[in-house]
Design a protein around this motif. Sequence first.
Motif, mmCIF file in Angstrom:
data_model
loop_
_atom_site.group_PDB
_atom_site.id
_atom_site.type_symbol
_atom_site.label_atom_id
_atom_site.label_comp_id
_atom_site.label_asym_id
_atom_site.label_seq_id
_atom_site.Cartn_x
_atom_site.Cartn_y
_atom_site.Cartn_z
ATOM 1 N N UNK B 184 -1.249 22.929 -19.043
ATOM 2 C CA UNK B 184 -1.559 22.194 -20.176
ATOM 3 C C UNK B 184 -1.804 21.019 -20.474
ATOM 4 N N UNK B 185 -1.017 20.432 -19.793
ATOM 5 C CA UNK B 185 -0.718 18.778 -19.611
ATOM 6 C C UNK B 185 -0.245 18.533 -18.168
ATOM 7 N N UNK B 186 -1.370 18.275 -17.455
ATOM 8 C CA UNK B 186 -0.565 18.250 -15.574
ATOM 9 C C UNK B 186 -1.195 16.510 -15.863
ATOM 10 N N UNK B 187 -1.752 16.327 -16.749
ATOM 11 C CA UNK B 187 -2.082 14.558 -16.493
ATOM 12 C C UNK B 187 -0.835 14.243 -16.814
ATOM 13 N N UNK B 188 -0.144 14.787 -17.450
ATOM 14 C CA UNK B 188 1.865 13.459 -17.945
ATOM 15 C C UNK B 188 2.452 13.498 -15.992
ATOM 16 N N UNK B 189 2.015 14.828 -15.549
ATOM 17 C CA UNK B 189 2.280 14.711 -13.686
ATOM 18 C C UNK B 189 1.939 13.639 -12.819
ATOM 19 N N UNK B 190 0.406 14.131 -13.921
ATOM 20 C CA UNK B 190 -0.326 12.358 -13.020
ATOM 21 C C UNK B 190 0.126 10.832 -13.053
ATOM 22 N N UNK B 191 0.629 10.874 -14.623
ATOM 23 C CA UNK B 191 0.873 9.679 -15.086
ATOM 24 C C UNK B 191 2.545 8.888 -14.474
ATOM 25 N N UNK B 192 3.037 10.440 -14.644
ATOM 26 C CA UNK B 192 4.573 9.659 -13.535
ATOM 27 C C UNK B 192 3.926 9.817 -11.892
ATOM 28 N N UNK B 193 2.954 10.326 -11.513
ATOM 29 C CA UNK B 193 2.551 9.815 -10.315
ATOM 30 C C UNK B 193 1.785 8.498 -10.120
ATOM 31 N N UNK B 194 1.851 8.493 -11.187
ATOM 32 C CA UNK B 194 0.103 6.879 -10.930
ATOM 33 C C UNK B 194 2.116 5.455 -10.732
ATOM 34 N N UNK B 195 2.819 5.941 -11.729
ATOM 35 C CA UNK B 195 4.513 4.815 -11.543
ATOM 36 C C UNK B 195 5.018 5.362 -10.217
ATOM 37 N N UNK B 196 4.984 6.430 -9.839
ATOM 38 C CA UNK B 196 6.273 6.757 -8.280
ATOM 39 C C UNK B 196 5.205 5.854 -7.004
ATOM 40 N N UNK B 197 3.842 6.054 -7.577
ATOM 41 C CA UNK B 197 2.548 5.367 -6.382
ATOM 42 C C UNK B 197 3.002 3.727 -6.297
ATOM 43 N N UNK B 198 2.953 3.305 -7.034
ATOM 44 C CA UNK B 198 2.638 2.065 -7.104
ATOM 45 C C UNK B 198 4.225 1.438 -7.197
ATOM 46 N N UNK B 199 5.593 2.032 -7.473
ATOM 47 C CA UNK B 199 6.458 1.743 -6.474
ATOM 48 C C UNK B 199 6.830 1.810 -5.454
ATOM 49 N N UNK B 200 5.660 2.266 -4.441
ATOM 50 C CA UNK B 200 5.534 2.511 -3.124
ATOM 51 C C UNK B 200 4.919 1.386 -2.598
ATOM 52 N N UNK B 201 3.909 1.794 -3.221
ATOM 53 C CA UNK B 201 2.987 0.309 -2.920
ATOM 54 C C UNK B 201 3.961 -1.206 -2.664
ATOM 55 N N UNK B 202 4.744 -1.160 -3.855
ATOM 56 C CA UNK B 202 5.589 -2.467 -4.415
ATOM 57 C C UNK B 202 5.947 -2.417 -2.968
ATOM 58 N N UNK B 203 5.476 -1.647 -2.248
ATOM 59 C CA UNK B 203 7.424 -1.190 -1.655
ATOM 60 C C UNK B 203 7.151 -2.074 0.307
ATOM 61 N N UNK B 204 5.834 -1.014 0.129
ATOM 62 C CA UNK B 204 5.154 -1.858 2.009
ATOM 63 C C UNK B 204 4.632 -3.680 1.696
ATOM 64 N N UNK B 205 4.575 -3.950 0.454
ATOM 65 C CA UNK B 205 4.234 -5.139 0.482
ATOM 66 C C UNK B 205 5.911 -6.069 0.771
ATOM 67 N N UNK B 206 6.904 -5.044 -0.347
ATOM 68 C CA UNK B 206 8.048 -5.956 -0.083
ATOM 69 C C UNK B 206 8.574 -6.235 1.597
ATOM 70 N N UNK B 207 8.070 -4.877 2.152
ATOM 71 C CA UNK B 207 9.123 -4.459 3.522
ATOM 72 C C UNK B 207 8.296 -5.341 4.125
#
Lengths: 679, 214
Positions: B184-207
């Motif tokens: 009923x609120x799968x979007x909550x998981x999606x929003x957590x995912x947005x944050x998580x992917x962002x942190x991963x993308x930042x790591x690609x740049x940092x690495x």
Amino acid sequence: MTTNDGALALGSGGALTAPPMGVFARAGQTKGWRSWITSVDHKRVGIMYGAASLFFFVIGGLEAYLIRLQLAQPEGKLLSADLYNQVFTMHGTTMIFLVVMPIGAAFMNYLIPLQIGARDVAFPRMNALSFWVFLAGGIVLNSSWFLGGGADGGWFNYAPNNGVVFSPSHGIDFWNMGLLLTGISSLVGAVNLITTCLNLRAPGMTLMKMPVFTWMSLVTQFLLLFAIPVLTAAQVLLMFDRLFGARFFDVSAGGDPLLWEHLFWIFGHPEVYIMILPAFGLISEIIPTFARKPIFGYPFMVFSGIAIGFMGWGVWAHHMFASGIGPISVAAFSVATMFIAVPTGVKILNWLATMWGGKLRFTAPMMYSIGLITMFTIGGLSGVTHAIAPADTQQTDTYYIVAHFHYVLFGGALFGFVGGWYFWWPKVFGYKLSELHGKINFWVLFVGFNLTFGPMHILGLQGMPRRTYTYRDGYGFNFWNMVSTIGATLIGLSFLYFFWIIFHSYRAHKKAGVAVGPDPWDARSLEWSLQSPTPAHNFDYTPTIEVFDDFWHRKYGEDEDGRLVPVATGAEIAQPGNGEGVHLPSPSYWPIVLASGMPFLAYGLIFNLLLVIPGVLLIVGAMIGWILEPSTDPNADHGHDDEPSGPNDTSDVAVEPAANDEGDAVADEANAPEEVAAR
Amino acid sequence: MSDATYVVSDGHTVDHMDEHPPTSTGISNEKLGMWVFLASECLLFGGLISTFVLYRNKVLPSAPGETAEHLHDAFDIAFTSTSSFVLLMSSLSMVLAVSAAQRGDMRILRSWLAVTALLGTVFIAGQFYEFYEFSAIEGFGFTHSPAWSAFYTLTGFHGAHVTIGIVILLVTLGLTFRGRVGQHNAEAVEIVGLYWHFVDVVWIVVFTIVYLIK
């Protein structure tokens, strides 16, 4: 289901049952101090922002007066050199971060939802959090006076002077912690208000129909969103240097002081526009009202604001012309700085064109607005002289600079804010401030302001350095310094007078017992279509917007010659203020609990890391409580006919979608129209 | 009042959500708020990355008389590449968690949330090991030189973001058991995912900037 609350009651005023989270009973007060500390109402948050910033304004003003008393005569003995450093640093920091920015936030919080036809902001509890964290930051910053002295490096605290070697007291640590907290507050506010502007507009309120104030607020919030993290990054480096021995600004180890200057001013220049754009927005509402003409060139007003927002990122190094950044950088930033005067000039010309040919009414708010235009123009012109790098090297660190930024920030931003207070006071508090006294107050402030800061142009060009605690006799500085101090006395008196006017007008209003109508100024934007003071639920029904200045066009038509014909008064078409069937986000203790953990972190980092533990516990505990608490109390009266749960039925806690916790402001808007007959 | 603004409250009318965008932009407040927040985070990391780039060669000798060692002499690229790979794989498991939430498959949702948190934890453990190795074994502590201060600050800030992400994932996992997160609120998981992917993308740049570019 019945609603048992009046127009001013919050939606959760129903019977309280067992606390859903087991810690706090759900806050349900609508009166008294508890109703304020738990409020998530954007209007109350706005009022609290305004009150807190007035408190800090008094502190910052006293600091300013100490500076003026010290400099009234040569060889002043009032302040020692060390104390003088602390006083001017804290004056600047207080006025910028704890006065001008939060007064802007006060107006934005109060007005944005009303101007776009929304029930509240997008994230009401985060809005309250933003205020409490700001207050915590202000308290941490100012507590330095009692804990070993304030910061002493100037408001921009250049490296390496900000290091432990040159500033061994904890002052700069307090500065760092206090501003990190206000930064968190600004960031939370920016996320919230940007989402509000983009997402909660009433039907028909397209972006290009939003009032200019809302537009300028949106630009300001984007600037905050991108500028604050840069300052945060710089402050984190400084914090690690000062508290944990990092080597970022240790010149002997190869650290580069210019890094601090660049990071600070990449934040610092957008910050200038963060402070002035809200005031520009305010007078863009006031001037059309009292010229009885729509704002001239609305799209130009909007796009010049956006242009300022973009170009504000490309001029930061004009603060650093004297720091040896090289001729190419100097030339580039010099040109960019001259260029940014263009959109600002567009705004000034548009205000003039709005007044041109209008039926001007010189009310108190209008006088302050015209005061802003004239004073800001003077400040803008002296600003263009700084853009010319050779002239700037002469002016850097003299009183000429002090004169310039006071003309734009005091003569600009603060005049706009005072005008805004006179203009929106009836909407917020339900009574007008005295017009007669308001006009006298304007002239006292205007004269005092020019006496204080006008002579500083001369002093600066004569070579009087800023940030120096005294000057010798015989340099020709004596006369104008004395004039400036006399002017500062007048400014102080004018604000005492202002506080008296508030009190006096309130008493007059109580004695007369006549409520001010919804639309006392014959104004143009949506907030004037509500009763005064604004009902807790804002709109009885969601308005539908057809044109820019929709409310005005409902009051006036045109005859065949294009002349204005009144068709209705504001009072006739205003919403009656009947909140039946509206449900609002419920009050919450968690924002203030969360914010109260922050000072523990700040003091813990400065004094003893053990203090961090209670801080973290408070913050994490509050976050968990926050997540588990539905933003709208399931026990509160929803006013839905189809509401399945009774007052004691908590079953819908389980189905409350976490992601929608904050989304109820939207929901309310849609629910309201079901309940109230369409217009 | 038109249906266009007929919106959700307390999940009563969730079914209408797809047909009738509840907000002016059609994006929910929560998702828009997260995007706006992540935009701000770019500038925070931007400031720290700039600092690192400026200071990457500002190294000092470990002891007087010795030559200064460059950061890369201490790095173990193979090790960090492996932990980076682990972090990037967590983006995949995050996507699978979002997909499970949208399908309403609670068992799979919980599994992938747990796997994502676990992969993040492995990455953080690797970072702890690396920090220990550099500071305690090789003698390049936080206060050694501007280059090392900048290294620990930048990677440490990223690590703190990953850690916060792990906590968010675990809280989300816990809420699935209370029925507060689900289809009923799968979007909550999606929003957590947005944050998580962002942190991963930042790591690609940092690495790339910290470890790969010499």
